[in-house]
Design an enzyme around this catalytic site. Sequence first.
Site, short mmCIF file in Angstrom:
data_model
loop_
_atom_site.label_atom_id
_atom_site.label_comp_id
_atom_site.label_asym_id
_atom_site.label_seq_id
_atom_site.Cartn_x
_atom_site.Cartn_y
_atom_site.Cartn_z
N ASP A 221 -9.94 5.26 -45.98
CA ASP A 221 -8.72 4.66 -46.50
C ASP A 221 -7.66 5.73 -46.69
OD1 ASP A 221 -7.45 2.23 -47.68
OD2 ASP A 221 -7.43 3.46 -49.50
N GLU A 271 -23.85 17.47 -38.71
CA GLU A 271 -25.17 17.87 -39.20
C GLU A 271 -26.17 16.74 -39.02
OE1 GLU A 271 -25.36 19.32 -43.18
OE2 GLU A 271 -23.47 20.43 -43.00
#
Length: 552
Positions: A221, A271
């Site tokens: 957002d 990751e």
Amino acid sequence: MHNRCPPQRQVDGLNRHHWWRDAVIYQVYVRSFLDSTGDGVGDLAGVRAGLPYLKKLGVDGIWLSPFYPSPQHDHGYDVADYCDVDPLFGDLAEFDLLVGAARRLGVKVLLDIVPNHCSSEHPWFREALAAAPGSEARARFHFADGRGPDGDEPPNNWHAMFGGPAWSRVTEADGRPGQWYLHMFTPEQPDWNWREPEVAAEFDRVLRFWLDRGVDGFRIDVAAGLYKHPELPDSDDPEADARTRDSVNPLAWNQPEVHEVWRRWRSICEEYTERDGGERLLVGEVSVPTAREHARYVRPDELHQAFFFDLLSAPWDPEAFQKVISEAMQDIAGTGSTVTWVLNNHDQVRTVTRYGEPATEGSGLGAARARAAALLMLALPGAAYIYQGEELGLPEVVDLPDDVLTDPIFHRTGSRARIRDGCRVPLPWSGQASPFGFTSGVESAKPWLPQPEYFAEYATDRALADTRSFWHLYRDGLQLRGTLPQLGEGTLRWLDAPPGVLAFSRGDDLVCAVNFGTAPTPAPVSGTPLLASGPCPAGVLPGSTAAWWISS
């Protein structure tokens, strides 16, 4: 046609396909999707129950609106705890069940994360209110002394996007009027100070919490927000954000430091990608002046994608559509990302009404244009996002009475001009009267926003039974999108077309054309269309109609 081989998608050195590049994601506005408890509010169990419906539609994933603990001043975009579920929507156990069910169906799950601001009930903000000026607790937000002899004027002249000043004054522990804090939306949504390292570290923790629970990515957002000009100076046009209801104030949005945040978040996602080979997606709500500025957010080490709102805001005009599509393909796709197309969302008037002249209850011109726009969007290179109810052809509910409106824009401005409740009315699923199957097993329950009687015409059971419905158009478009080689990838080539018609080719064989006018014109390709948004005889492209052809 349906015997073609599935598309060959790009792969990297780990032999992963980049699922997000051409994905079609369905936006679930949780409180309005499906209510499993009978309290009139949709919930996570309702989303889980609706997954087979979405799988049948053919989407690749879902984006869930905020379901975190919140006082709901802005329907969950005022987050009090980023690592839990509001009891209104369920609990973490139900969330885990939802993720598991989606995974079994092959449906990706994206969460809506709100890093620009939190709730005034967030523990850190409560701590800041209790702390003294200059404290570490207040440094996490934008607290400042007021101007004027008694500090009774805001620190600067900025206005909030939802109306009114962007600053509120607090009462200090001794009872006296004290400092002011910044809120670019409502006073219940204080803005984080991203120049404070502790804020960045906290959001690292939040991302990892949800990635560890199996989510496939995040919709971010206000992704052009977060950082403010370090000096918080006055604006030359302080009411621009409120007037446009957009991120216009250059002192409050699109600061250069924000790109370091997205590099940091991208590294966290990588990751997890390296750990199991499943790519995690970052898609940003980026509202910036130009496609070139937009492209900076989707550079290879930042966000994977960012919503391209220019198509949503374009008027129903072939030149306007061609201009925004061309700019997106040139500037955004040039970064190596793909364009993320969108026609509807929870903040905008639905296309059926937006394209109407004048708006009706979904019949006529607005509906025809909305169907044509949908088919055009699904033919474009890149990803696409569908807002719930878009696949039913739902119109905007424009006559909600004042006493049921919940949008803070209405309550702060008194104006109905930009309210968002009309596109958030709970979905109709079945039956002839409200709640239209929205509330499970409780026919007398009242949805949190009233559904008009005419919603019976748009219920999902009727849509699935009617092969001419919006639902079947979307389903057929999604199925073809999956069988046509690399429809979501690559480029497009504009074709010569009669006035009022926009036509382009994809690859060597697919042609898409849209007649923006009301009178029929000759079709750009002979033969019967592969798919059309309305009745389309061979050799003719009727008005307000889009069609796909195989030209070879």
